[in-house]
Design a protein around this motif. Structure first.
Motif, mmCIF file in Angstrom:
data_model
loop_
_atom_site.group_PDB
_atom_site.id
_atom_site.type_symbol
_atom_site.label_atom_id
_atom_site.label_comp_id
_atom_site.label_asym_id
_atom_site.label_seq_id
_atom_site.Cartn_x
_atom_site.Cartn_y
_atom_site.Cartn_z
ATOM 1 N N LEU A 73 -35.862 11.570 25.088
ATOM 2 C CA LEU A 73 -37.299 10.817 25.953
ATOM 3 C C LEU A 73 -36.625 11.169 26.659
ATOM 4 O O LEU A 73 -37.525 11.542 28.614
ATOM 5 C CB LEU A 73 -37.538 9.210 25.793
ATOM 6 C CG LEU A 73 -39.199 8.733 24.985
ATOM 7 C CD1 LEU A 73 -38.720 9.602 23.855
ATOM 8 C CD2 LEU A 73 -39.342 7.927 25.559
ATOM 9 N N HIS B 49 -44.240 16.179 26.675
ATOM 10 C CA HIS B 49 -44.783 15.773 25.591
ATOM 11 C C HIS B 49 -44.562 13.923 25.232
ATOM 12 O O HIS B 49 -45.425 13.095 25.537
ATOM 13 C CB HIS B 49 -44.092 15.947 23.978
ATOM 14 C CG HIS B 49 -44.693 17.016 23.444
ATOM 15 N ND1 HIS B 49 -44.373 18.181 24.342
ATOM 16 C CD2 HIS B 49 -45.522 16.807 22.571
ATOM 17 C CE1 HIS B 49 -44.989 18.902 23.328
ATOM 18 N NE2 HIS B 49 -45.251 17.859 22.148
ATOM 19 N N LYS C 4 -47.362 12.902 27.764
ATOM 20 C CA LYS C 4 -48.900 13.347 26.775
ATOM 21 C C LYS C 4 -48.686 11.764 26.099
ATOM 22 O O LYS C 4 -49.721 11.111 25.913
ATOM 23 C CB LYS C 4 -48.554 14.271 25.983
ATOM 24 C CG LYS C 4 -49.145 15.795 26.352
ATOM 25 C CD LYS C 4 -50.099 16.733 25.362
ATOM 26 C CE LYS C 4 -49.577 17.109 26.312
ATOM 27 N NZ LYS C 4 -49.725 18.856 25.105
ATOM 28 N N LEU C 5 -48.040 11.792 25.350
ATOM 29 C CA LEU C 5 -48.286 10.244 24.223
ATOM 30 C C LEU C 5 -48.699 8.938 24.873
ATOM 31 O O LEU C 5 -48.983 8.317 24.227
ATOM 32 C CB LEU C 5 -46.802 10.288 23.642
ATOM 33 C CG LEU C 5 -46.636 10.539 21.375
ATOM 34 C CD1 LEU C 5 -44.827 10.397 21.544
ATOM 35 C CD2 LEU C 5 -47.891 10.216 21.293
ATOM 36 N N PHE C 6 -47.677 9.057 26.362
ATOM 37 C CA PHE C 6 -47.951 8.239 27.057
ATOM 38 C C PHE C 6 -49.114 7.574 27.553
ATOM 39 O O PHE C 6 -49.956 6.313 27.235
ATOM 40 C CB PHE C 6 -46.552 7.971 28.447
ATOM 41 C CG PHE C 6 -46.979 6.865 29.494
ATOM 42 C CD1 PHE C 6 -46.506 5.659 29.161
ATOM 43 C CD2 PHE C 6 -47.987 6.942 30.142
ATOM 44 C CE1 PHE C 6 -46.079 4.572 30.342
ATOM 45 C CE2 PHE C 6 -48.138 6.066 31.521
ATOM 46 C CZ PHE C 6 -47.009 4.365 31.549
ATOM 47 N N ASP D 194 -37.341 13.972 29.800
ATOM 48 C CA ASP D 194 -37.082 14.718 29.198
ATOM 49 C C ASP D 194 -37.690 16.000 29.195
ATOM 50 O O ASP D 194 -37.614 17.397 29.261
ATOM 51 C CB ASP D 194 -36.279 14.630 28.009
ATOM 52 C CG ASP D 194 -34.947 16.272 27.753
ATOM 53 O OD1 ASP D 194 -35.221 16.888 28.079
ATOM 54 O OD2 ASP D 194 -35.069 15.497 26.878
#
Lengths: 134, 134
Positions: free
Chosen positions: B89, B107, B110-112, B104
């Motif tokens: 992460l 993605h 995006k999830l967040f 990192d």
DNA sequence: TGAATAGTTGAGCGCATATTCAAATAATAT
DNA sequence: ATATTATTTGAATATGCGCTCAACTATTCA
């Protein structure tokens, strides 16, 4: 003041770059919001619940069929469904003594899919050389 | 055979709708994949880690600045950063004895963001009448 | 009414994990 | 070399949680 000089804030935590910290504090989620958000991911963080989501993706199923499909106890599944119900991940309708569970909204599947995306990405970069910081 | 007749599968779990169970088994994630996926959500399921993500969204920060911004122990933050590092992460670069951490990849964000979306949705439907299945 | 069935629920066990504390490592400064 | 600083790490503690087991509710069937 130089930025390399150490500073203590109200909570007695030393920092190196006071301005950066000041800005970070502004954009940081407060603990409450973070806890709320964490609960969403928390519900998605169990293999059993994810498998339940995967088999409910195509339509409703009753509790003992879910249990049967996952080779798990009805009780264990019911406990999980309760958790998922409270998190509004699933809903159910009753037909006689049978309870048919289904996904509550598509947001769940979106998160699920996005998670899979991340998985394939990080696995791809992992199977590559990228050993990196252990 | 009628679908209301109970069936036992290899693992001795009764089911009501054998065909539905058969199909469910086919599309179900296996436990291994589910566990892999669960780990991603698991890393996102801690308030502290989410707050770290929120303050790293705009750029890198060193450990004690993160600790200062969150009013937490450097040790606690370092432990979390280790977890996040192993989950890919965050990454870090060292400058002398200072370690600058950053996200990192996108993605993670995006999830967040998707999580926040889900949050606002479920809160909106929660503040509405929708009391539903408790 | 009584028996069987579908599902829920609470207690308890075992395991994972977030934070604290103390000690260790590594880089810089004196 | 010694001291200070930035970070890491391991052990210990506390809390949370998934599953099991047993008991319970509710619905259907005889």
């Amino acid at each position: 003041m130089r930025s390399t000089i150490h500073q203590k804030d109200v909570c007695d935590v030393a920092c190196i770059h006071p301005e950066a910290v000041e800005q970070a504090k502004k954009r940081a989620m407060d603990s409450l919001a973070a806890t709320d958000l964490s609960r969403i991911f928390q519900v998605m963080s169990d293999p059993t619940r994810l498998r339940i989501i995967s088999i409910l993706a195509d339509g409703e199923l009753c509790v003992c069929d879910i249990a049967s499909a996952l080779s798990m106890t009805v009780s264990a599944v019911s406990h999980q469904l309760r958790t998922m119900r409270m998190a509004q991940l699933v809903k159910y309708r009753k037909e006689g003594r049978i309870a048919f569970y289904s996904l509550d909204d598509e947001h769940v599947l979106k998160l699920f899919t996005q998670g899979l995306d991340h998985l394939s990405h990080s696995q791809a970069s992992h199977t590559a050389i990228k050993k990196r910081n252990r």
